[in-house]
Scaffold this motif. Structure first.
Motif, PDB file in Angstrom:
ATOM      1  N   PHE A 242       0.834  -1.208   0.000  1.00 57.71           N
ATOM      2  CA  PHE A 242       0.000   0.000   0.000  1.00 57.71           C
ATOM      3  C   PHE A 242       0.865   1.253   0.000  1.00 57.71           C
ATOM      4  O   PHE A 242       0.603   2.206  -0.748  1.00 57.71           O
ATOM      5  N   ASN A 243       1.888   1.265   0.828  1.00 60.85           N
ATOM      6  CA  ASN A 243       2.694   2.479   0.988  1.00 60.85           C
ATOM      7  C   ASN A 243       3.602   2.752  -0.204  1.00 60.85           C
ATOM      8  O   ASN A 243       3.697   3.891  -0.679  1.00 60.85           O
ATOM      9  N   LEU A 244       4.280   1.731  -0.689  1.00 65.07           N
ATOM     10  CA  LEU A 244       5.231   1.932  -1.786  1.00 65.07           C
ATOM     11  C   LEU A 244       4.550   2.152  -3.131  1.00 65.07           C
ATOM     12  O   LEU A 244       5.026   2.928  -3.959  1.00 65.07           O
ATOM     13  N   PHE A 245       3.425   1.455  -3.338  1.00 62.61           N
ATOM     14  CA  PHE A 245       2.792   1.495  -4.654  1.00 62.61           C
ATOM     15  C   PHE A 245       1.550   2.383  -4.695  1.00 62.61           C
ATOM     16  O   PHE A 245       0.811   2.388  -5.675  1.00 62.61           O
ATOM     17  N   LYS A 246       1.350   3.122  -3.601  1.00 60.82           N
ATOM     18  CA  LYS A 246       0.404   4.246  -3.566  1.00 60.82           C
ATOM     19  C   LYS A 246      -1.053   3.838  -3.793  1.00 60.82           C
ATOM     20  O   LYS A 246      -1.776   4.465  -4.575  1.00 60.82           O
ATOM     21  N   TYR A 247      -1.481   2.802  -3.089  1.00 59.61           N
ATOM     22  CA  TYR A 247      -2.880   2.400  -3.154  1.00 59.61           C
ATOM     23  C   TYR A 247      -3.623   2.846  -1.900  1.00 59.61           C
ATOM     24  O   TYR A 247      -3.033   3.074  -0.854  1.00 59.61           O
ATOM     25  N   ASP A 248      -4.935   2.938  -2.034  1.00 60.11           N
ATOM     26  CA  ASP A 248      -5.815   3.478  -0.990  1.00 60.11           C
ATOM     27  C   ASP A 248      -6.229   2.358  -0.040  1.00 60.11           C
ATOM     28  O   ASP A 248      -7.094   1.546  -0.372  1.00 60.11           O
ATOM     29  N   PHE A 249      -5.636   2.329   1.152  1.00 60.41           N
ATOM     30  CA  PHE A 249      -6.010   1.308   2.131  1.00 60.41           C
ATOM     31  C   PHE A 249      -7.401   1.568   2.694  1.00 60.41           C
ATOM     32  O   PHE A 249      -8.164   0.638   2.963  1.00 60.41           O
ATOM     33  N   ASP A 250      -7.779   2.815   2.893  1.00 60.77           N
ATOM     34  CA  ASP A 250      -9.010   3.156   3.598  1.00 60.77           C
ATOM     35  C   ASP A 250     -10.277   2.832   2.826  1.00 60.77           C
ATOM     36  O   ASP A 250     -11.350   2.721   3.415  1.00 60.77           O
ATOM     37  N   ASN A 251     -10.165   2.671   1.515  1.00 57.20           N
ATOM     38  CA  ASN A 251     -11.349   2.425   0.684  1.00 57.20           C
ATOM     39  C   ASN A 251     -11.123   1.248  -0.258  1.00 57.20           C
ATOM     40  O   ASN A 251     -10.593   1.426  -1.359  1.00 57.20           O
ATOM     41  N   PRO A 252     -11.531   0.039   0.151  1.00 57.94           N
ATOM     42  CA  PRO A 252     -11.355  -1.128  -0.731  1.00 57.94           C
ATOM     43  C   PRO A 252     -12.061  -0.980  -2.074  1.00 57.94           C
ATOM     44  O   PRO A 252     -11.683  -1.629  -3.045  1.00 57.94           O
ATOM     45  N   GLY A 253     -13.077  -0.127  -2.133  1.00 56.29           N
ATOM     46  CA  GLY A 253     -13.802   0.073  -3.378  1.00 56.29           C
ATOM     47  C   GLY A 253     -13.065   0.933  -4.388  1.00 56.29           C
ATOM     48  O   GLY A 253     -13.453   0.993  -5.557  1.00 56.29           O
ATOM     49  N   ASN A 254     -11.998   1.601  -3.961  1.00 55.32           N
ATOM     50  CA  ASN A 254     -11.209   2.435  -4.872  1.00 55.32           C
ATOM     51  C   ASN A 254     -10.002   1.637  -5.357  1.00 55.32           C
ATOM     52  O   ASN A 254      -8.994   1.558  -4.666  1.00 55.32           O
ATOM     53  N   LYS A 255     -10.111   1.083  -6.531  1.00 53.90           N
ATOM     54  CA  LYS A 255      -9.019   0.249  -7.033  1.00 53.90           C
ATOM     55  C   LYS A 255      -7.855   1.069  -7.594  1.00 53.90           C
ATOM     56  O   LYS A 255      -6.758   0.547  -7.767  1.00 53.90           O
ATOM     57  N   MET A 256      -8.080   2.351  -7.851  1.00 52.71           N
ATOM     58  CA  MET A 256      -7.054   3.151  -8.520  1.00 52.71           C
ATOM     59  C   MET A 256      -5.998   3.646  -7.539  1.00 52.71           C
ATOM     60  O   MET A 256      -6.295   3.913  -6.365  1.00 52.71           O
ATOM     61  N   PRO A 257      -4.768   3.801  -7.983  1.00 51.78           N
ATOM     62  CA  PRO A 257      -3.724   4.376  -7.125  1.00 51.78           C
ATOM     63  C   PRO A 257      -4.032   5.816  -6.780  1.00 51.78           C
ATOM     64  O   PRO A 257      -4.748   6.509  -7.516  1.00 51.78           O
ATOM     65  N   ILE A 258      -3.499   6.265  -5.658  1.00 49.35           N
ATOM     66  CA  ILE A 258      -3.756   7.636  -5.206  1.00 49.35           C
ATOM     67  C   ILE A 258      -2.499   8.496  -5.289  1.00 49.35           C
ATOM     68  O   ILE A 258      -2.462   9.606  -4.772  1.00 49.35           O
ATOM     69  N   GLY A 259      -1.469   7.983  -5.939  1.00 43.72           N
ATOM     70  CA  GLY A 259      -0.230   8.735  -6.119  1.00 43.72           C
ATOM     71  C   GLY A 259       0.631   8.057  -7.165  1.00 43.72           C
ATOM     72  O   GLY A 259       0.261   7.016  -7.722  1.00 43.72           O
TER      73      GLY A 259
END
Length: 272
Positions: A242-259
């Motif tokens: 999650f941290n290195l590849f910039k995925y949203d831990f708080d929302n499993p429904g959001n499959k897109m990266p956040i950074g």
């Protein structure tokens, strides 16, 4: 240790570190096509020629020499941990594999017995409580990764950062890490960066999902499978991903990266 999970085109135009359940079938077929002007007839994982693989002994010296000298463009592909672990469950645990059997022989009976997981029956349309069984599977996946019992972690649900780090710690360096969720743009950026014998327009080629049809269809939105406990388990297993590849831990429904992925950060943190 070498470079497990590494594929290289026969022309040595590009090097790819496979991460299971992250579009590896499509990537392998594109690599194969870029050299030979045709796709491999079958599952690219079964190819034993016209594509260098670390699992093929005679390919190992060529891959090692190339990677350690950073001769060719090197890349890999990552995926949202929520979607990846869910895909692994439906494919490897519930599904019937290419050989017509369950994955890893006695694995599924073990999970049924020890974890109370249901997997359904292909003859009756795989009817079972998907959410409850998946959450039980998460306990099993956590046990394999944290305590290596009742078995060692499987490549399909072990952390992506673990796969990606072997390439770095043994002397490799990535030029590109892109997202499965932005596959066309990411894979095209690879093709635009290398010289190939055959031009590839990623947007027009077919997708190769070799696990499709192995098991039941997902019956619910992805976020329905993850309650507070299962989200906690996923973070325990995949915090680094999650941290290195910039995925949203708080929302499993959001499959897109956040950074955007910081390659320097990845090399620094996975190169220990």
């Amino acid at each position: 240790m070498g470079f497990p999970g590494t594929w290289m085109t026969e022309s040595e135009s590009m090097v790819y570190r496979v991460v299971p359940k992250c579009a590896c079938s499509s990537i392998g077929q594109i690599m194969y096509y870029s050299d030979h002007g045709e796709f491999f007839d079958g599952d690219i994982h079964d190819a034993t020629g016209k594509l260098h693989k670390w699992a093929i002994e005679k390919s190992q010296p060529k891959i090692e020499k190339n990677v350690t000298s950073h001769k060719s463009y090197s890349f890999t592909c990552v995926r949202n941990p929520y979607g990846r672990i869910l895909s692994s469950f439906f494919d490897k645990i519930c599904g019937i594999q290419r050989n017509g059997k369950r994955y890893r022989g006695n694995l599924v009976p073990l999970l049924v017995q020890k974890y109370g997981i249901e997997v359904g029956d292909p003859e009756t349309g795989f009817e079972f409580d998907q959410i409850e069984s998946f959450r039980r599977f998460l306990l099993f996946a956590r046990d394999t990764i944290r305590w290596r019992r009742p078995m060692d972690p499987d490549i399909h649900w072990s952390a992506q950062s673990g796969h990606i780090s072997t390439f770095i710690v043994n002397g490799g360096r990535y030029d590109n890490i892109f997202f499965t969720e932005k596959f066309n743009d990411g894979m095209q950026s690879v093709m635009d960066a290398v010289d190939t014998k055959h031009k590839v327009d990623v947007a027009t080629i077919p997708r190769f999902n070799e696990s499709e049809g192995h098991g039941p269809k997902r019956a619910h939105p992805i976020e329905d499978y993850f309650d507070d406990l299962s989200m906690h388990l996923v973070y325990e297993i995949y915090k680094r991903d999650f941290n290195l590849f910039k995925y949203d831990f708080d929302n499993p429904g959001n499959k897109m990266p956040i950074g955007e992925i910081d390659l320097d950060e990845v090399h620094a943190k996975l190169g220990d």
